[in-house]
Write a protein that holds these residues in place. Structure first.
Motif, short mmCIF file in Angstrom:
data_model
loop_
_atom_site.label_atom_id
_atom_site.label_comp_id
_atom_site.label_asym_id
_atom_site.label_seq_id
_atom_site.Cartn_x
_atom_site.Cartn_y
_atom_site.Cartn_z
N TYR A 1 42.88 5.41 -8.71
CA TYR A 1 42.69 5.39 -7.26
C TYR A 1 43.80 6.14 -6.52
N TYR A 2 45.03 6.01 -7.01
CA TYR A 2 46.16 6.65 -6.33
C TYR A 2 46.63 7.93 -7.04
N LEU A 3 47.11 7.76 -8.27
CA LEU A 3 47.78 8.88 -8.95
C LEU A 3 46.81 10.01 -9.30
N ALA A 4 45.68 9.67 -9.90
CA ALA A 4 44.73 10.72 -10.28
C ALA A 4 44.18 11.44 -9.05
N ASN A 5 43.87 10.69 -8.00
CA ASN A 5 43.33 11.31 -6.78
C ASN A 5 44.34 12.20 -6.08
N ASP A 6 45.63 11.94 -6.31
CA ASP A 6 46.67 12.71 -5.64
C ASP A 6 47.24 13.85 -6.48
N THR A 7 46.78 13.99 -7.72
CA THR A 7 47.32 15.05 -8.58
C THR A 7 46.23 15.94 -9.18
N LEU A 8 45.22 15.35 -9.80
CA LEU A 8 44.24 16.13 -10.55
C LEU A 8 43.46 17.14 -9.71
N PRO A 9 43.04 16.80 -8.47
CA PRO A 9 42.35 17.83 -7.67
C PRO A 9 43.22 19.05 -7.39
N PHE A 10 44.50 18.83 -7.15
CA PHE A 10 45.41 19.95 -6.89
C PHE A 10 45.64 20.78 -8.14
N ILE A 11 45.71 20.10 -9.29
CA ILE A 11 45.83 20.81 -10.56
C ILE A 11 44.60 21.67 -10.79
N GLY A 12 43.42 21.10 -10.55
CA GLY A 12 42.18 21.84 -10.75
C GLY A 12 42.02 23.01 -9.80
N PHE A 13 42.50 22.84 -8.56
CA PHE A 13 42.32 23.89 -7.56
C PHE A 13 43.34 25.02 -7.71
N PHE A 14 44.59 24.68 -7.94
CA PHE A 14 45.65 25.69 -7.91
C PHE A 14 45.96 26.32 -9.27
N ALA B 1 37.75 22.38 -14.14
CA ALA B 1 38.63 21.26 -13.81
C ALA B 1 38.07 20.43 -12.65
N ILE B 2 37.60 21.09 -11.61
CA ILE B 2 37.07 20.38 -10.45
C ILE B 2 35.83 19.57 -10.84
N ASN B 3 34.93 20.16 -11.62
CA ASN B 3 33.74 19.45 -12.06
C ASN B 3 34.08 18.26 -12.96
N THR B 4 35.09 18.44 -13.79
CA THR B 4 35.52 17.35 -14.66
C THR B 4 36.08 16.20 -13.83
N MET C 1 34.68 12.34 -13.46
CA MET C 1 35.45 11.12 -13.63
C MET C 1 35.14 10.12 -12.53
N LEU C 2 35.01 10.61 -11.30
CA LEU C 2 34.74 9.72 -10.17
C LEU C 2 33.33 9.15 -10.24
N LYS C 3 32.38 10.00 -10.65
CA LYS C 3 30.98 9.59 -10.65
C LYS C 3 30.67 8.59 -11.75
N ASP C 4 31.09 8.90 -12.97
CA ASP C 4 30.79 8.02 -14.10
C ASP C 4 31.85 8.24 -15.18
N PRO C 5 32.97 7.50 -15.12
CA PRO C 5 34.06 7.70 -16.07
C PRO C 5 33.66 7.53 -17.52
N LEU C 6 32.75 6.61 -17.79
CA LEU C 6 32.38 6.33 -19.17
C LEU C 6 31.48 7.40 -19.76
N ALA C 7 30.85 8.22 -18.89
CA ALA C 7 29.91 9.23 -19.36
C ALA C 7 30.58 10.57 -19.63
N MET C 8 31.89 10.65 -19.40
CA MET C 8 32.59 11.91 -19.62
C MET C 8 32.54 12.33 -21.08
N SER C 9 32.22 13.60 -21.31
CA SER C 9 32.14 14.13 -22.66
C SER C 9 33.40 14.93 -22.97
N LEU C 10 33.92 14.75 -24.18
CA LEU C 10 35.13 15.47 -24.58
C LEU C 10 34.86 16.95 -24.78
#
Length: 263
Positions: free
Chosen positions: A58-71, A215-218, A222-231
Motif C-alpha cells: 500500500y505504501y512502499l510499492a505504490n511509492d517506488t515501483l511506478p517511478f521505477i517502471g516509468f523512468f 514494468a508498468i503493466n506488471t 500486481m494491483l489487479k490480482d497479485p496471486l495471478a501474476m506470472s513469472l
C-alpha cells in the motif's frame, strides 16, 4: 591475434566508463528513488491510516515501483547513448578498432559490460526496496512494516524479473539506435515516447510487443490480482526476441559499418 583476455577487456571497459554520467545515473537512479520514498513516508508518518492490505504494497510499492517502471527506460536510453557518445568523441572508435582484438570480441565485451551494469542497477533497486521497508519498520513503526508479508516478497521479485527482461530489451533497442544516430535527441526521445505510449495503450491487445510497457503493466497486474501474476509470460518471451534481434543488428552495424576501413 587476440592477446587480451575478456576479463581484462571488461576491467578496461569499467575503468573507462566509471566516471561516465550515464553509467553513474544508471547505478544511482534506484537509490535515489528509494531514498526519496523513505523521506516521503517518514514525513507523512503521522498521517498513517489503516489499510486492508500490507503496508509494503500500500505504501512502499505504490511509492517506488511506478517511478521505477516509468523512468528506468529513459535512464537506460541515456546510459546507452552516453556509452556510444564516449566512443564517438574524438573519434576514439577508430583507436579501439586499431587494437589487436577482433571487432566481435570488442562488441561482446561492451554488451556484457552493459548487461552487468543494468543487472547491478536492478539488484540495487530490488535490495533497496526491502532495505527501505526494514528501515521504515524501525524509524516509523506506525506503518506496520515490521509485519513482513511473504506475498509481497513474491510480488516484488516477479515485478523485477518481468520488468528486468523488458529493461534488457529496451537496452538493446536503445544501443542499436545510439549506434546509428549520433544525435542525443532521437534515441532518448524514442525511450520517452515508448514509456508514454505504453501507458496510454496499456489495455491494447498487442501491448506485450511494447517492451517499455513491461514494468508498468506488471505493476498494474500486481494491483489487479497479485496471486495471478506470472513469472514468465508472453511479454517476456517477446522481449527476449527483441534482445536477440537487436543484439544481432547491433553486432552487424558495429562490426561491419563502424569497423569499415579498420581491422
Amino acid at each position: 591475434m587476440n592477446t587480451i583476455s575478456l576479463i581484462s577487456m571488461l576491467r578496461a571497459e569499467f575503468y573507462k566508463t566509471r566516471r561516465n554520467r550515464g553509467f553513474l545515473l544508471l547505478l544511482s537512479f534506484p537509490l535515489i528513488i528509494i531514498f526519496i520514498a523513505i523521506l516521503y513516508l517518514l514525513y507523512h508518518s503521522n498521517e498513517v491510516h489503516t489499510s486492508p492490505i500490507s503496508p509494503w504494497a500500500y505504501y512502499l510499492a505504490n511509492d517506488t515501483l511506478p517511478f521505477i517502471g516509468f523512468f528506468y527506460p529513459i535512464v537506460v536510453a541515456l546510459f546507452c547513448y552516453s556509452l556510444c557518445e564516449m566512443e564517438y568523441k574524438n573519434n576514439s572508435i577508430k583507436q579501439l578498432f586499431s587494437l589487436p582484438i577482433s571487432k566481435a570480441k570488442i562488441y561482446f565485451t561492451k554488451i556484457i559490460f552493459m548487461f552487468i551494469a543494468l543487472l547491478t542497477s536492478l539488484l540495487l533497486a530490488y535490495g533497496g526496496f526491502f532495505l527501505a521497508g526494514y528501515l521504515l519498520g524501525h524509524l516509523a513503526p506506525s506503518y506496520g512494516f515490521q509485519d513482513f508479508n511473504y506475498l509481497i516478497f513474491k510480488q516484488v521479485t516477479k515485478f523485477f524479473i518481468v520488468s528486468g527482461v523488458g529493461f534488457f530489451a529496451i537496452m538493446m533497442i536503445q544501443y542499436f539506435l545510439s549506434l546509428i544516430f549520433k544525435n542525443f535527441i532521437i534515441p532518448v526521445a524514442v525511450g520517452g515516447f515508448g514509456v508514454i505510449f505504453g501507458m496510454i495503450v496499456k489495455i491494447w491487445d498487442y501491448i506485450d510487443y511494447v517492451p517499455h510497457a513491461a514494468a508498468i503493466n506488471t505493476f498494474f497486474g500486481m494491483l489487479k490480482d497479485p496471486l495471478a501474476m506470472s513469472l514468465w509470460g508472453k511479454a517476456s518471451t517477446i522481449n527476449v526476441c527483441y534482445i536477440l534481434a537487436f543484439g544481432f543488428l547491433s553486432f552487424l552495424f558495429f562490426t561491419k559499418r563502424l569497423g569499415k576501413g579498420n581491422r
